[in-house]
Design an enzyme around this catalytic site. Structure first.
Site, short mmCIF file in Angstrom:
data_model
loop_
_atom_site.label_atom_id
_atom_site.label_comp_id
_atom_site.label_asym_id
_atom_site.label_seq_id
_atom_site.Cartn_x
_atom_site.Cartn_y
_atom_site.Cartn_z
N HIS A 146 0.85 -1.20 0.00
CA HIS A 146 0.00 0.00 0.00
C HIS A 146 0.88 1.24 0.00
O HIS A 146 1.25 1.77 1.06
CB HIS A 146 -0.94 0.00 1.22
CG HIS A 146 -1.98 1.08 1.16
ND1 HIS A 146 -3.33 0.82 1.24
CD2 HIS A 146 -1.88 2.42 1.00
CE1 HIS A 146 -4.00 1.95 1.14
NE2 HIS A 146 -3.14 2.94 0.99
N ASP A 169 -6.14 3.22 -9.31
CA ASP A 169 -7.23 3.56 -8.39
C ASP A 169 -8.06 4.76 -8.86
O ASP A 169 -7.56 5.67 -9.53
CB ASP A 169 -6.74 3.72 -6.96
CG ASP A 169 -6.25 5.12 -6.62
OD1 ASP A 169 -5.64 5.76 -7.50
OD2 ASP A 169 -6.47 5.55 -5.47
N GLY A 223 -8.71 8.40 -2.05
CA GLY A 223 -9.26 9.72 -1.76
C GLY A 223 -10.12 9.68 -0.51
O GLY A 223 -10.10 8.72 0.25
N GLU A 278 -10.83 3.89 6.76
CA GLU A 278 -9.66 4.68 7.19
C GLU A 278 -10.14 5.86 8.04
O GLU A 278 -9.69 6.05 9.16
CB GLU A 278 -8.90 5.18 5.94
CG GLU A 278 -7.72 6.10 6.25
CD GLU A 278 -7.10 6.73 5.00
OE1 GLU A 278 -7.72 6.65 3.93
OE2 GLU A 278 -6.01 7.31 5.12
ZN LIG Z 1 -3.71 4.91 0.60
#
Ligand SMILES: [Zn+2]
Length: 340
Positions: free
Chosen positions: A17, A140, A172, A202
């Site tokens: 990531h 992405d 985002g 997140e």
């Molecule tokens: Zn990320």
């Protein structure tokens, strides 16, 4: 006993990531800013960049991030950035990295999709040859740009299909950007053989992770730390072995977590959730993959064996073919054995 920091530095690692533009070090950003001086708010002086990169919150981070995105204006910028990221990964003994790339941002600034893909592929071959780093791409969708960005990202992925492309993602902000609206795009990407790796949980709650699993067919989750607030979700992730890509320092810098000591990594591990440790946007967050391993070792109270297990987990959770995984795991085993 080997010093844990130097053990981590020498350990062969996989990074799952990490963002393309978000990996631009002050040196690379300064170079790009100098190429485009006078038309960007980003300072061209590396000394000023540290202040420029001091984030207040997640919204501010997105603002800074987009101003760096704006420096990527031609295919030479793309090639240089990508190749230099390979160099910096190689220096940390990263052997394999899945880089989250947002082609939409560059294409809307006028770089042709074909030229963009050729530039990253050229850098991929160069990074493998010169730094021993195997780069792969996750294309992405920048969530804040909505469905037109989803449509274009999908088109670029399917029409250009660069050799290194293996997965489809969604990044985002999460707040105000519900995951389910992207289902048709993920369906098509998955039907074309790309793996599904959206960011979720997140900056919002566990329901976003559930959405990513149910609506987007997520095979791995970017961040996903909100799962620690939902016992049933942790049990689901453990049972189905769906890994989270955890990025501790990023969570602290974006204020997703108030204090690193309150980071839910240990809760997730205790519940049997598969995790890897990653760096997200390392120079912007003042970190490296090595530092993320050190932080994880402290939070999880790991010794050398535990840290080597963490590195093996990242390899197992990666989307490289079984043969590649075996080679890298054997390298980790050999390194661990040699360290005594
Ligand atoms: Zn990320």
């Amino acid at each position: 006993m080997t010093d844990l920091t130097s053990f981590i530095a020498g350990l062969p690692k996989a990074e799952l990531h990490v963002h393309h533009v978000g990996s631009a070090s002050p040196r690379i950003v300064a170079e790009l800013a100098a190429r485009h001086e006078g038309s960007s708010p980003v300072p061209a002086d590396p000394a000023l960049l540290a202040d420029y990169f001091a984030f207040r919150d997640f919204a501010h981070f997105i603002e800074i991030y987009l101003s760096v995105v704006d420096l990527i204006r031609d295919d030479e910028d793309v090639r240089l950035l990508t190749y230099e990221i390979g160099r910096e990964l190689g220096r940390q003994n990263v052997r394999y990295a899945e880089l989250t790339v947002t082609p939409y941002s560059s294409v809307r600034r006028g770089i042709a999709a074909k030229a963009f893909c050729e530039a990253i592929e050229d850098a991929r071959l160069g990074a493998a040859r010169d730094f021993g780093v195997d780069l792969r791409w996750c294309f992405d969708i920048p969530g804040e740009a909505g469905l037109p960005a989803a449509e274009q990202t999908l088109r670029i992925a399917l029409d250009e299909r660069p050799d290194g492309l293996i997965s489809f993602g969604l990044g985002g902000p999460e707040i105000g950007v519900p995951r389910p609206q992207f289902k048709p795009y993920f369906d098509q990407a998955r039907a074309a053989g790309l793996h599904s790796v959206p960011h979720a949980g997140e900056t919002t709650g566990p329901e976003t992770v559930w959405d990513a699993l149910r609506e987007l067919g997520a095979e791995r989750i970017g961040h996903g730390i909100a799962a620690a607030r939902d016992e049933r979700l942790m049990a689901h992730l453990a049972e189905h072995q769906i890994p989270l890509e955890v990025c501790p320092t990023s969570n602290l810098r974006t204020r997703a977590v108030a204090d690193i000591e309150e980071h839910p990594l240990a809760t997730l591990v205790a519940a049997g959730v598969p995790v890897s440790v990653n760096s997200d946007d390392p120079p912007m967050f003042g970190t490296t993959l090595e530092r993320e391993y050190a932080t994880a070792a402290r939070l999880l109270k790991l010794d050398e064996d535990g840290v080597a297990d963490l590195a093996r987990a990242a390899v197992r959770h990666s989307f490289q073919p079984a043969a590649g995984k075996s080679v890298l795991i054997a390298e980790i085993d050999a390194y661990r054995a040699a360290q005594g």
